[in-house]
Design a protein around this motif. Sequence first.
Motif, short mmCIF file in Angstrom:
data_model
loop_
_atom_site.label_atom_id
_atom_site.label_comp_id
_atom_site.label_asym_id
_atom_site.label_seq_id
_atom_site.Cartn_x
_atom_site.Cartn_y
_atom_site.Cartn_z
N GLU A 147 26.15 -33.21 31.54
CA GLU A 147 25.30 -32.04 31.28
C GLU A 147 25.26 -31.70 29.79
O GLU A 147 24.21 -31.35 29.25
N ARG A 150 22.97 -34.06 28.15
CA ARG A 150 21.58 -33.69 28.44
C ARG A 150 21.09 -32.59 27.50
O ARG A 150 19.95 -32.61 27.04
N ARG A 151 21.96 -31.66 27.21
CA ARG A 151 21.58 -30.55 26.34
C ARG A 151 21.43 -30.98 24.88
O ARG A 151 20.68 -30.37 24.13
N HIS A 185 22.28 -35.00 41.54
CA HIS A 185 21.80 -33.85 40.76
C HIS A 185 21.94 -34.13 39.26
O HIS A 185 21.02 -33.85 38.48
N SER A 188 19.32 -36.61 38.19
CA SER A 188 18.00 -36.00 38.09
C SER A 188 17.82 -35.24 36.78
O SER A 188 16.80 -35.39 36.09
N ARG A 189 18.80 -34.46 36.40
CA ARG A 189 18.71 -33.67 35.18
C ARG A 189 18.73 -34.55 33.93
O ARG A 189 18.00 -34.32 32.97
N GLN A 253 10.03 -37.16 40.56
CA GLN A 253 10.02 -36.01 39.65
C GLN A 253 9.21 -36.34 38.40
O GLN A 253 9.29 -37.44 37.86
N GLY A 258 14.61 -29.51 29.78
CA GLY A 258 15.72 -28.78 30.41
C GLY A 258 16.40 -27.91 29.41
O GLY A 258 16.33 -28.11 28.22
#
Length: 259
Positions: A147, A150-151, A185, A188-189, A253, A258
Amino acid sequence: MIERPELDSADELHCCFHSHSGLAPSPSHLPPPQLFASYARVIKKCPNSPLLPLVLQGVAQHAHQVNLELLLDLCGAIRVLLRSGAAPLPPAAALACVHALLRALSGLGQALTVDTRDVQLRLYQLLRHPTVTHDDALLATALDCIEQLRRTRAALIAPRVASFIHRLLSLAATSPRAHALELLHATSRLTAACPRVGTVLQPDADDAVGAAVADLEDPDGPLALQSAAWQLPALRRHYHPAIARGARDICTQPPRGGS
């Protein structure tokens, strides 16, 4: 200028920390610079201290409260610890280092423009270590690392992201239901944050190539981006409807941003 007294032993460090109970989870007892100076001393001088997990947890939670100069020094110390070849860290400790670094560098630390390739590579390696993947808490920490990546959009290199996606999907295909859902999950992100990897989500007939990609040692090679995720067809036919639905959602998707 805050005084930083030198501490000569692990016992003195231990006394310093325990004179302020709950130091890592709650930094209210000390000003952030003094707190992080204490963190740095533990990491640099006492890497085998039982305080190390608490210190790394504190870095991950509170890195946004210190200035960039101190943050850079602290991250440098953690990277030295992570790279240590003389006494390699056990998987849980290595993951804690990776987590602290990525959390620190995904907030205000983005201004440091630090290349985290070595940190990401260690995370990629840890994602196939059973100590990490079979433990609920460690897997949750690893997925929080994903995560943070991703950010930090500037750090997302498409071939590397594709390699992470292959590894996450391989884990999802062989994990218990709860773990599989969390892995899907995260996939996906991560996929949504790097639209270039969309081709990976279109399975083709070359399953043998796709299966080999999940075991690549170098996540930056072009093969991962050129190979389809062979795991998705099986996951779309999973006996559990939530997993099957999650796999279908990944395939359909649209690219999106995000936060």
